[in-house]
Design a protein around this motif. Structure first.
Motif, short mmCIF file in Angstrom:
data_model
loop_
_atom_site.label_atom_id
_atom_site.label_comp_id
_atom_site.label_asym_id
_atom_site.label_seq_id
_atom_site.Cartn_x
_atom_site.Cartn_y
_atom_site.Cartn_z
N ALA A 38 0.83 -1.20 0.00
CA ALA A 38 0.00 0.00 0.00
C ALA A 38 0.87 1.26 0.00
O ALA A 38 0.58 2.22 -0.72
N CYS A 39 1.93 1.26 0.81
CA CYS A 39 2.83 2.41 0.85
C CYS A 39 3.51 2.62 -0.50
O CYS A 39 3.67 3.76 -0.96
N ARG A 40 3.90 1.54 -1.13
CA ARG A 40 4.61 1.64 -2.42
C ARG A 40 3.66 2.15 -3.51
O ARG A 40 4.07 2.96 -4.36
N ILE A 41 2.43 1.69 -3.51
CA ILE A 41 1.45 2.18 -4.50
C ILE A 41 1.18 3.66 -4.28
O ILE A 41 1.10 4.43 -5.23
N ARG A 42 1.06 4.06 -3.03
CA ARG A 42 0.82 5.48 -2.72
C ARG A 42 1.97 6.35 -3.21
O ARG A 42 1.77 7.44 -3.73
N ALA A 43 3.20 5.84 -3.06
CA ALA A 43 4.36 6.62 -3.47
C ALA A 43 4.55 6.64 -4.99
O ALA A 43 5.24 7.52 -5.51
N ALA A 44 3.94 5.71 -5.70
CA ALA A 44 4.13 5.62 -7.15
C ALA A 44 3.59 6.84 -7.86
O ALA A 44 4.15 7.29 -8.87
N GLU A 45 2.48 7.38 -7.37
CA GLU A 45 1.86 8.55 -8.01
C GLU A 45 1.01 9.24 -6.96
O GLU A 45 -0.18 9.02 -6.85
N ARG A 46 1.66 10.09 -6.16
CA ARG A 46 1.00 10.63 -4.97
C ARG A 46 -0.21 11.49 -5.29
O ARG A 46 -1.18 11.51 -4.54
N ALA A 47 -0.19 12.22 -6.38
CA ALA A 47 -1.23 13.22 -6.64
C ALA A 47 -2.43 12.67 -7.40
O ALA A 47 -3.36 13.42 -7.69
N HIS A 48 -2.44 11.39 -7.74
CA HIS A 48 -3.51 10.85 -8.58
C HIS A 48 -4.79 10.68 -7.76
O HIS A 48 -4.77 10.19 -6.62
N GLY A 49 -5.93 11.05 -8.34
CA GLY A 49 -7.22 10.94 -7.66
C GLY A 49 -7.67 9.52 -7.40
O GLY A 49 -8.59 9.30 -6.61
N TYR A 50 -7.04 8.54 -8.06
CA TYR A 50 -7.44 7.15 -7.87
C TYR A 50 -7.20 6.68 -6.44
O TYR A 50 -7.89 5.79 -5.95
N HIS A 51 -6.23 7.32 -5.76
CA HIS A 51 -5.99 6.95 -4.36
C HIS A 51 -7.23 7.20 -3.51
O HIS A 51 -7.53 6.43 -2.60
N GLY A 52 -7.94 8.28 -3.80
CA GLY A 52 -9.16 8.57 -3.06
C GLY A 52 -10.22 7.52 -3.26
O GLY A 52 -10.95 7.14 -2.33
N ILE A 53 -10.34 7.00 -4.49
CA ILE A 53 -11.31 5.95 -4.78
C ILE A 53 -10.96 4.67 -4.01
O ILE A 53 -11.82 4.03 -3.40
N LEU A 54 -9.68 4.29 -4.05
CA LEU A 54 -9.24 3.11 -3.31
C LEU A 54 -9.48 3.28 -1.82
O LEU A 54 -9.93 2.35 -1.13
N HIS A 55 -9.15 4.47 -1.30
CA HIS A 55 -9.31 4.73 0.13
C HIS A 55 -10.77 4.59 0.53
O HIS A 55 -11.10 3.94 1.54
N ASP A 56 -11.68 5.19 -0.23
CA ASP A 56 -13.10 5.16 0.12
C ASP A 56 -13.64 3.74 0.09
O ASP A 56 -14.42 3.34 0.98
N PHE A 57 -13.22 2.96 -0.91
CA PHE A 57 -13.71 1.59 -1.01
C PHE A 57 -13.21 0.75 0.18
O PHE A 57 -13.98 0.03 0.82
N VAL A 58 -11.91 0.85 0.47
CA VAL A 58 -11.34 0.07 1.57
C VAL A 58 -11.96 0.49 2.90
O VAL A 58 -12.23 -0.36 3.77
N GLU A 59 -12.21 1.77 3.08
CA GLU A 59 -12.82 2.23 4.32
C GLU A 59 -14.22 1.67 4.50
O GLU A 59 -14.61 1.27 5.60
N GLN A 60 -14.99 1.62 3.43
CA GLN A 60 -16.33 1.05 3.51
C GLN A 60 -16.28 -0.44 3.86
O GLN A 60 -17.06 -0.92 4.69
N VAL A 61 -15.36 -1.17 3.22
CA VAL A 61 -15.22 -2.60 3.52
C VAL A 61 -14.78 -2.79 4.97
O VAL A 61 -15.31 -3.66 5.68
N GLU A 62 -13.84 -1.95 5.42
CA GLU A 62 -13.36 -2.06 6.80
C GLU A 62 -14.48 -1.81 7.80
O GLU A 62 -14.63 -2.54 8.78
N ARG A 63 -15.28 -0.78 7.55
CA ARG A 63 -16.38 -0.48 8.46
C ARG A 63 -17.40 -1.62 8.49
O ARG A 63 -17.91 -1.99 9.57
N LEU A 64 -17.68 -2.20 7.32
CA LEU A 64 -18.63 -3.30 7.26
C LEU A 64 -18.11 -4.51 8.04
O LEU A 64 -18.84 -5.11 8.84
N LEU A 65 -16.85 -4.86 7.81
CA LEU A 65 -16.28 -6.02 8.50
C LEU A 65 -16.15 -5.78 10.00
O LEU A 65 -16.40 -6.69 10.81
#
Length: 295
Positions: A129-156
């Motif tokens: 996760a750290c390496r993917i974040r560092a690959a392209e820090r400014a890309h908006g796709y990180h926000g999409i991944l974050h929101d999805f993982v957060e929803q899954v985490e809250r559900l679990l």
């Protein structure tokens, strides 16, 4: 303790949030050597005391498995970072499809590959996760991944807490002794804060930030997995029902204590940072300026 969605800033989190986020990611991976030490110690005690397990534990369970976890995480993170952001054809770039569930695929790939190599899969997932974040820090796709993982985490997490509540309702705490409850309270009120405070000495965090970081961070849900693993591996002199009761009590106490206090305490830190930034003459300070204030 939750943090906000990723931004394009390299300083988008203050010291307390950054430390708690990093700790949450590392805890699951780095707890395994301690669990394996406990199971090895129990096995040695059951067969007549011997210190022969220490060498194997240091070389294999600590050194080898941690190194494999880090290296596998770096390799998978580098590969996925290329697939996400830098693949030659746009159709191959996963970030162009804007699908959040790719985060689950990345998690399973890093974990499964590392476990096949007999490393620590949880540690590899964090490094990936750290390496993917560092690959392209400014890309908006990180926000999409974050929101999805957060929803899954809250559900679990909600499902797990519901199951834990059902376990308690069925008498899961009936084997809890006052000594076990005292151990749980000492972990929350003394062991964790003192250990966290000591570990943060010499860091950039100020005294208030060190205190908050040292106090929060425990919820202990991962302890349920580690206890199940340990009990399935070795027999311990303490009855399993009593161990489950102690861990369950500690998790529930942490959920109540830290759940009630986390939001107001972090909000208080945010107000203090903003006030201090304004006192330094920065009217309408930028987000980075506020986050960089040491308290």
């Amino acid at each position: 303790m939750r943090v906000g969605a990723p931004t394009d800033s390299e300083h988008d989190e203050d010291e307390a949030r950054f430390a708690l986020t990093s700790e949450a990611g590392l805890n699951d991976g780095l707890a395994f050597p301690v669990v394996l030490a406990a199971t090895s110690l129990a096995a040695a005690a059951g067969a007549g005391w011997s210190d022969g397990w220490i060498g194997h534990w240091l070389l294999v369970d600590v050194a080898y498995k941690c190194v494999v976890g880090v290296l596998a995480g770096l390799a998978v993170g580098r590969l996925l970072g290329w697939l996400f952001f830098r693949a030659g054809r746009p159709a191959m770039r996963l970030s162009e499809h804007r699908e959040g569930f790719v985060a689950l695929g990345a998690t399973f790939l890093a974990y499964g590959l590392t476990e096949l190599l007999h490393g620590y899969g949880f540690l590899a997932v964090f490094v990936t996760a750290c390496r993917i974040r560092a690959a392209e820090r400014a890309h908006g796709y990180h926000g999409i991944l974050h929101d999805f993982v957060e929803q899954v985490e809250r559900l679990l997490t909600a499902g797990l807490l519901f199951a834990l509540g059902a376990y308690v309702a069925q008498g899961g705490l009936s084997e809890l002794t006052w000594q076990g409850a005292l151990v749980g309270l000492l972990v929350l009120a003394a062991v964790r804060p003192l250990t966290g405070w000591t570990a943060l000495l010499g860091t950039a965090a100020g005294p208030r930030e060190r205190l908050v970081t040292a106090f929060f961070g425990i919820r202990g849900i991962g302890s349920l997995f580690y206890l199940a693993y340990a009990l399935g591996t070795e027999e311990f002199p303490v009855p399993a029902e009593e161990l489950w009761a102690v861990v369950t009590f500690t998790v529930l106490a942490s959920v109540v204590l830290h759940g009630v206090t986390a939001s107001p305490v972090i909000a208080r830190l945010d107000r203090l940072r903003l006030h201090r930034a304004r006192r330094r003459g920065r009217h309408g300070p930028a987000e980075d300026d506020v986050a960089n204030e040491r308290l």
